[in-house]
Design a protein around this motif. Structure first.
Motif, PDB file in Angstrom:
ATOM      1  N   HIS A 414      45.591  39.557  59.059  1.00 11.26           N
ATOM      2  CA  HIS A 414      44.723  38.649  58.310  1.00 11.26           C
ATOM      3  C   HIS A 414      43.441  39.391  57.962  1.00 11.26           C
ATOM      4  CE1 HIS A 414      42.130  34.756  58.141  1.00 11.26           C
ATOM      5  NE2 HIS A 414      42.484  35.163  56.937  1.00 11.26           N
ATOM      6  N   SER A 418      37.035  37.912  51.887  1.00  9.17           N
ATOM      7  CA  SER A 418      37.793  37.353  50.767  1.00  9.17           C
ATOM      8  C   SER A 418      37.892  38.414  49.674  1.00  9.17           C
ATOM      9  CB  SER A 418      37.081  36.109  50.224  1.00  9.17           C
ATOM     10  OG  SER A 418      37.806  35.578  49.134  1.00  9.17           O
ATOM     11  N   SER A 420      40.631  40.333  46.452  1.00  5.66           N
ATOM     12  CA  SER A 420      41.791  40.167  45.577  1.00  5.66           C
ATOM     13  C   SER A 420      42.959  40.970  46.145  1.00  5.66           C
ATOM     14  CB  SER A 420      41.470  40.660  44.155  1.00  5.66           C
ATOM     15  OG  SER A 420      42.656  40.815  43.403  1.00  5.66           O
ATOM     16  N   MET A 421      44.021  40.266  46.526  1.00  5.96           N
ATOM     17  CA  MET A 421      45.183  40.956  47.097  1.00  5.96           C
ATOM     18  C   MET A 421      45.935  41.753  46.028  1.00  5.96           C
ATOM     19  SD  MET A 421      44.887  40.401  50.228  1.00  5.96           S
ATOM     20  CE  MET A 421      46.438  41.012  50.861  1.00  5.96           C
ATOM     21  N   SER A 437      52.269  41.795  50.314  1.00  3.84           N
ATOM     22  CA  SER A 437      51.246  40.773  50.462  1.00  3.84           C
ATOM     23  C   SER A 437      51.856  39.501  51.039  1.00  3.84           C
ATOM     24  CB  SER A 437      50.627  40.482  49.093  1.00  3.84           C
ATOM     25  OG  SER A 437      49.806  39.332  49.155  1.00  3.84           O
ATOM     26  N   SER A 439      51.416  36.593  50.135  1.00  7.10           N
ATOM     27  CA  SER A 439      51.696  35.590  49.106  1.00  7.10           C
ATOM     28  C   SER A 439      53.174  35.510  48.747  1.00  7.10           C
ATOM     29  CB  SER A 439      50.880  35.884  47.840  1.00  7.10           C
ATOM     30  OG  SER A 439      51.229  37.154  47.301  1.00  7.10           O
ATOM     31  N   SER A 447      43.903  35.934  53.075  1.00  8.47           N
ATOM     32  CA  SER A 447      44.419  37.232  52.635  1.00  8.47           C
ATOM     33  C   SER A 447      45.233  37.845  53.771  1.00  8.47           C
ATOM     34  CB  SER A 447      43.254  38.152  52.258  1.00  8.47           C
ATOM     35  OG  SER A 447      42.472  37.573  51.240  1.00  8.47           O
TER      36      SER A 447
END
Length: 477
Positions: A414, A418, A420-421, A437, A439, A447
């Motif tokens: 983690h 904050s 941008s992945m 990632s 996501s 993230s």
């Protein structure tokens, strides 16, 4: 010597000739999207300006065109455009029932074949761990006793099912050879279940995040995924009541041993509670137990299937994570009527997994090679896990938190700032590091990264974590 083979022949001309041939042969039909500039640059070992020069000439010739939001598309084919109109294969490609992978997953799958990248994404053992000599021995023994390789019986090569039946007893699962189906990897097991046992509009309950979100096996068969929250012991049993569908069939998918991607190990109590809850709700279970043998601290609790006295659980495993993904050998354990149904569908699909691979796999179990190999694998993975954890402590202690997995391949990280992945992914790729990632596993908040310590070399693990920490700090600013 042909121009194409001459060192003096300009690279941009080579790219033009390559693309013209693809278009002329119909391999890139009208309406198809050509590879990205980055991929073309990598293929021809040139910078992007060389690729752009080639694309500009092809655009001037009226063969390709850049379209907003679609990339660069083939718009003409002067070599094969006859009186009849060629089929628009692009329409057919989009009309297929099976959904395409996420764009990032497709990109990762392509990049994983690039040996120049440090592979922190791969859920696969390093080539350094591959037991080449033992595999040669097993294959030579199979070759020595070779008979005609014909189609196997629907459930698979009987001696392999017999060996698996004996192996299942070592993890407290009682299963006769008749209740085992050999499949071409665990992914085929899930595909067979999706089309053989579930109706369209069924619900698949599963952990969230989960590896299953990076695939479209169930969604392509018209089913919905319903994520259940997790804690450090696995799926929260209370989440099942809240997610219980009111209409249609439902099934629960779980990966209780060293969960992909979080590395979570479901506790013994949670397994009892989960099975009891599912039995009360008449909710069948798919237990994905691919990582069980990759325990590094102590043996994990018994499988859900070992606790199952009523045929409630379908147990899925394979040799892909522990021995070789290239063998394409997995298995399903379940009630005989279910196994017979899935075996019939498999016969309609591929007429059985490789006869040769099944014989080689049987040899690994019959001679005790498999368990000896697993002892070596665990030793190697303990070292790799330690190196990655040490690197994270050294380089990223102030910018990330992470799990300390008891087994498997993955550390779930983690990132606290904050960032941008997508930017982290692309910047890491430029530095020669391939990432996964969170996501792509439906980790929708925060993230997260799934880092694999199983594949990269020890020096590369340390170096890549140092670079990642630098990139995160750059993006934080």
């Amino acid at each position: 010597m042909n121009q194409e083979n001459s060192a003096s022949y300009p690279k941009y001309k080579q790219i033009i000739d390559f693309m013209k041939e693809k278009i002329a042969r119909g391999e890139w039909p009208i309406g198809s999207k050509i590879p990205s500039q980055r991929k073309l640059a990598s293929m021809f070992d040139v910078n992007r300006s060389t690729v752009i020069t080639a694309l500009e000439e092809l655009t001037a010739d009226g063969l390709i065109e850049g379209k907003m939001g679609k990339g660069t598309i083939v718009i003409n084919n002067t070599w094969t455009l006859l009186a009849t109109t060629p089929p628009d294969w692009n329409v057919h490609v989009k009309s297929g029932m099976h959904r395409p992978s996420q764009a990032m997953v497709q990109d990762i799958n392509e990049s994983e074949s690039n040996s120049n990248l440090i592979q922190l994404s791969k859920g696969e053992l390093s080539p350094d761990i591959f037991p080449k000599d033992k595999m040669k021995y097993a294959m030579e023994k199979v070759a020595k006793n070779m008979e005609v390789l014909g189609y196997e019986e629907p459930k698979g090569y009987f001696p392999l099912r017999k060996e698996l039946s004996a192996y299942m007893k070592t993890i407290k699962i009682e299963s006769s050879p008749d209740s085992i189906l050999i499949v071409s990897g665990a992914l085929q097991a899930l595909q067979l279940i999706s089309i053989g046992l579930l109706q369209k509009n069924s619900s698949v309950l599963l952990e969230k995040p989960s590896y299953l979100y990076s695939l479209h096996v169930f969604q392509s068969a018209g089913m919905k995924l319903k994520g259940l929250s997790m804690d450090e012991e696995g799926i929260k049993v209370t989440a099942i009541k809240r997610a219980d569908p009111q209409e249609g069939q439902a099934i629960l998918y779980t990966n209780p041993c060293f969960h992909n991607p979080t590395g979570t190990l479901m506790s013994q109590k949670r397994r009892y509670d989960l099975l009891k809850e599912c039995e009360e709700h008449q909710l069948p279970i798919i237990e994905d137990d691919l990582y069980r043998e990759l325990w590094l601290n102590k043996q994990p609790p018994s499988p859900l299937k070992a606790l199952d006295k009523n045929g409630h659980v379908l147990y899925v495993s394979s040799l892909s994570k522990t021995l070789s993904p290239g063998l394409r050998i997995g298995w399903i354990v379940g009630p005989e009527p279910v196994i017979e149904r899935l075996a019939d569908i498999k016969m309609q699909t591929d007429y059985g997994s490789s006869s040769l691979s099944q014989r080689v796999a049987a040899e690994w179990f019959e001679n005790g090679l498999y368990q000896l190999h697993m002892e070596t694998v665990r030793t190697e993975l303990r070292t790799r896990r330690k190196v990655m954890l040490n690197a994270l402590e050294t380089y990223a202690e102030d910018i990330a938190t992470w799990t300390n997995p008891e087994g498997g391949f993955f550390i779930w990280v983690h990132i606290q700032p904050s960032i941008s992945m997508k930017s982290l992914y692309s910047r890491a790729l430029k530095r020669g590091i391939l990432l996964n990632s969170g996501s792509i596993y439906a980790q929708e908040t925060g993230s997260y990264l799934r880092l694999s310590y199983a594949y990269a070399s020890l020096p590369d693990i340390d170096r890549s974590i140092k670079i990642l920490a630098e990139l995160i700090r750059e993006l934080q600013v």
